[in-house]
Design a protein around this motif. Sequence first.
Motif, PDB file in Angstrom:
ATOM      1  N   SER A 138      66.559  20.549  84.750  1.00  0.00           N
ATOM      2  CA  SER A 138      66.011  20.622  83.511  1.00  0.00           C
ATOM      3  C   SER A 138      66.068  19.522  82.678  1.00  0.00           C
ATOM      4  CB  SER A 138      66.469  21.874  82.662  1.00  0.00           C
ATOM      5  OG  SER A 138      67.820  21.564  82.278  1.00  0.00           O
ATOM      6  N   PHE A 139      65.424  19.437  81.566  1.00  0.00           N
ATOM      7  CA  PHE A 139      65.645  18.078  80.870  1.00  0.00           C
ATOM      8  C   PHE A 139      66.951  17.942  80.459  1.00  0.00           C
ATOM      9  CE2 PHE A 139      64.949  15.777  76.720  1.00  0.00           C
ATOM     10  CZ  PHE A 139      64.221  14.796  77.308  1.00  0.00           C
ATOM     11  N   PHE A 140      67.728  18.930  80.277  1.00  0.00           N
ATOM     12  CA  PHE A 140      69.136  18.354  79.970  1.00  0.00           C
ATOM     13  C   PHE A 140      70.344  18.459  80.745  1.00  0.00           C
ATOM     14  CE2 PHE A 140      67.095  19.708  75.738  1.00  0.00           C
ATOM     15  CZ  PHE A 140      67.158  18.386  75.102  1.00  0.00           C
ATOM     16  N   HIS A 141      69.972  19.104  81.985  1.00  0.00           N
ATOM     17  CA  HIS A 141      70.984  19.616  82.980  1.00  0.00           C
ATOM     18  C   HIS A 141      70.278  19.219  84.343  1.00  0.00           C
ATOM     19  CE1 HIS A 141      74.632  21.367  84.337  1.00  0.00           C
ATOM     20  NE2 HIS A 141      73.847  22.275  85.218  1.00  0.00           N
TER      21      HIS A 141
ATOM     22  N   MET B 171      54.248  23.937  59.729  1.00  0.00           N
ATOM     23  CA  MET B 171      54.605  22.479  60.336  1.00  0.00           C
ATOM     24  C   MET B 171      55.652  22.310  61.332  1.00  0.00           C
ATOM     25  SD  MET B 171      51.854  20.484  60.609  1.00  0.00           S
ATOM     26  CE  MET B 171      50.845  19.376  59.939  1.00  0.00           C
ATOM     27  N   VAL B 172      56.862  22.654  60.616  1.00  0.00           N
ATOM     28  CA  VAL B 172      58.103  22.861  61.322  1.00  0.00           C
ATOM     29  C   VAL B 172      58.037  23.484  62.632  1.00  0.00           C
ATOM     30  CG1 VAL B 172      60.510  22.893  61.141  1.00  0.00           C
ATOM     31  CG2 VAL B 172      59.709  22.009  59.309  1.00  0.00           C
ATOM     32  N   THR B 173      57.462  24.370  62.642  1.00  0.00           N
ATOM     33  CA  THR B 173      57.413  25.694  63.504  1.00  0.00           C
ATOM     34  C   THR B 173      56.616  25.098  64.721  1.00  0.00           C
ATOM     35  OG1 THR B 173      57.582  27.362  61.997  1.00  0.00           O
ATOM     36  CG2 THR B 173      56.718  28.031  64.029  1.00  0.00           C
ATOM     37  N   ILE B 174      55.266  24.326  64.389  1.00  0.00           N
ATOM     38  CA  ILE B 174      54.721  23.952  65.370  1.00  0.00           C
ATOM     39  C   ILE B 174      55.346  22.712  66.227  1.00  0.00           C
ATOM     40  CG2 ILE B 174      52.586  22.583  65.876  1.00  0.00           C
ATOM     41  CD1 ILE B 174      51.360  24.058  63.497  1.00  0.00           C
ATOM     42  N   ASP B 175      55.961  21.859  65.389  1.00  0.00           N
ATOM     43  CA  ASP B 175      56.801  20.734  65.975  1.00  0.00           C
ATOM     44  C   ASP B 175      57.839  21.323  67.033  1.00  0.00           C
ATOM     45  OD1 ASP B 175      55.359  18.967  64.353  1.00  0.00           O
ATOM     46  OD2 ASP B 175      56.760  18.516  62.956  1.00  0.00           O
TER      47      ASP B 175
ATOM     48  N   ILE C 216      56.192  22.691  69.963  1.00  0.00           N
ATOM     49  CA  ILE C 216      55.994  21.239  71.095  1.00  0.00           C
ATOM     50  C   ILE C 216      57.342  20.840  71.542  1.00  0.00           C
ATOM     51  CG2 ILE C 216      54.890  19.066  70.863  1.00  0.00           C
ATOM     52  CD1 ILE C 216      53.127  19.876  68.858  1.00  0.00           C
ATOM     53  N   VAL C 217      58.288  20.612  71.055  1.00  0.00           N
ATOM     54  CA  VAL C 217      59.401  20.266  71.762  1.00  0.00           C
ATOM     55  C   VAL C 217      59.951  21.286  72.647  1.00  0.00           C
ATOM     56  CG1 VAL C 217      62.005  19.689  71.104  1.00  0.00           C
ATOM     57  CG2 VAL C 217      60.152  18.478  69.643  1.00  0.00           C
ATOM     58  N   ALA C 218      59.826  22.486  72.331  1.00  0.00           N
ATOM     59  CA  ALA C 218      60.184  23.487  73.074  1.00  0.00           C
ATOM     60  C   ALA C 218      59.430  23.443  74.493  1.00  0.00           C
ATOM     61  CB  ALA C 218      60.382  24.738  72.484  1.00  0.00           C
ATOM     62  N   ALA C 219      58.392  23.250  74.295  1.00  0.00           N
ATOM     63  CA  ALA C 219      57.174  23.317  75.698  1.00  0.00           C
ATOM     64  C   ALA C 219      57.689  22.051  76.221  1.00  0.00           C
ATOM     65  CB  ALA C 219      55.942  23.369  75.184  1.00  0.00           C
ATOM     66  N   PHE C 220      57.722  21.029  75.846  1.00  0.00           N
ATOM     67  CA  PHE C 220      58.205  19.750  76.498  1.00  0.00           C
ATOM     68  C   PHE C 220      59.469  19.655  77.211  1.00  0.00           C
ATOM     69  CE2 PHE C 220      60.409  15.431  76.879  1.00  0.00           C
ATOM     70  CZ  PHE C 220      59.293  14.763  77.512  1.00  0.00           C
ATOM     71  N   VAL C 221      60.744  20.088  76.560  1.00  0.00           N
ATOM     72  CA  VAL C 221      61.851  20.651  77.149  1.00  0.00           C
ATOM     73  C   VAL C 221      61.577  21.502  78.353  1.00  0.00           C
ATOM     74  CG1 VAL C 221      64.226  21.462  76.747  1.00  0.00           C
ATOM     75  CG2 VAL C 221      62.986  19.709  75.164  1.00  0.00           C
TER      76      VAL C 221
END
Length: 176
Positions: free
Chosen positions: A65-68, A1-5, A8-13
Motif C-alpha cells: 500500500s502507500f504506507f506499507h 472543504m476539509v472533507t473534500i481534501d 482526495i487524500v484518502a483516494a490517493f493513499v
Amino acid sequence: MVTIDLLIVAAFVKWGWKFSIFRGWLVPFPNLNGTWTGFIYSDWKNPKTCEKPAPIPVMLTVNQSFFHISCMMFTSEMESISYSEGFLIDPERQIKNVSYSYTSKPRLSLNERSIPHDGTAVFKIIEKPKQKLVGRYWTERLTKGEIVLQYHSKELLEELPENLGEHPVTEDENRR
C-alpha cells in the motif's frame, strides 16, 4: 472543504499512488504488488551429499500500500514472512532497492535438515525492459545466495505454480 481534501487524500493513499503519472515526483517507490516467480541459487550444502542444490523454484508475493509493504516467499519446502521492510530509492545514485527481514518456517517434516530461521533479502528493482527483482539473501544459519524473480501476475497466489518445477532437494530425496 476539509472533507473534500480528506477524500482526495484518502483516494490517493488507497488507489492514486499506483498511477505512473505520480511516480518519481510524488511517489518515490514502484508498485511491486503481485506475485513474482523465479529461482534461489543457494550456497547451502546438503548434509547427505555435501553438494549445493540445483536452482530452487520460488515464489514471492508482495502486498503493498502507500504506507506499507509485506512479502511472503514460498518454495515447496518452506514459507517465509517479512517482519521489517523498506525501500532504498536514490535516483541520483541510481539505486532502487527493496529489502526485508523475514522468519522462515520449513515444513515440519524437514526439521532434521532445515530448521526455522531468520534472514534478510535485498533486491534491486528492475523495471525496464521487463519487471524483475534481482538480489541476495543471508540467514542466521550462515547460508546465503542469490534470488532472481520475474513479475508473474497482479494476483497474490497462495501456492507455487505447477510449471515452476519441484524443489531439487525434495526431488533428490524422492528418487532414493
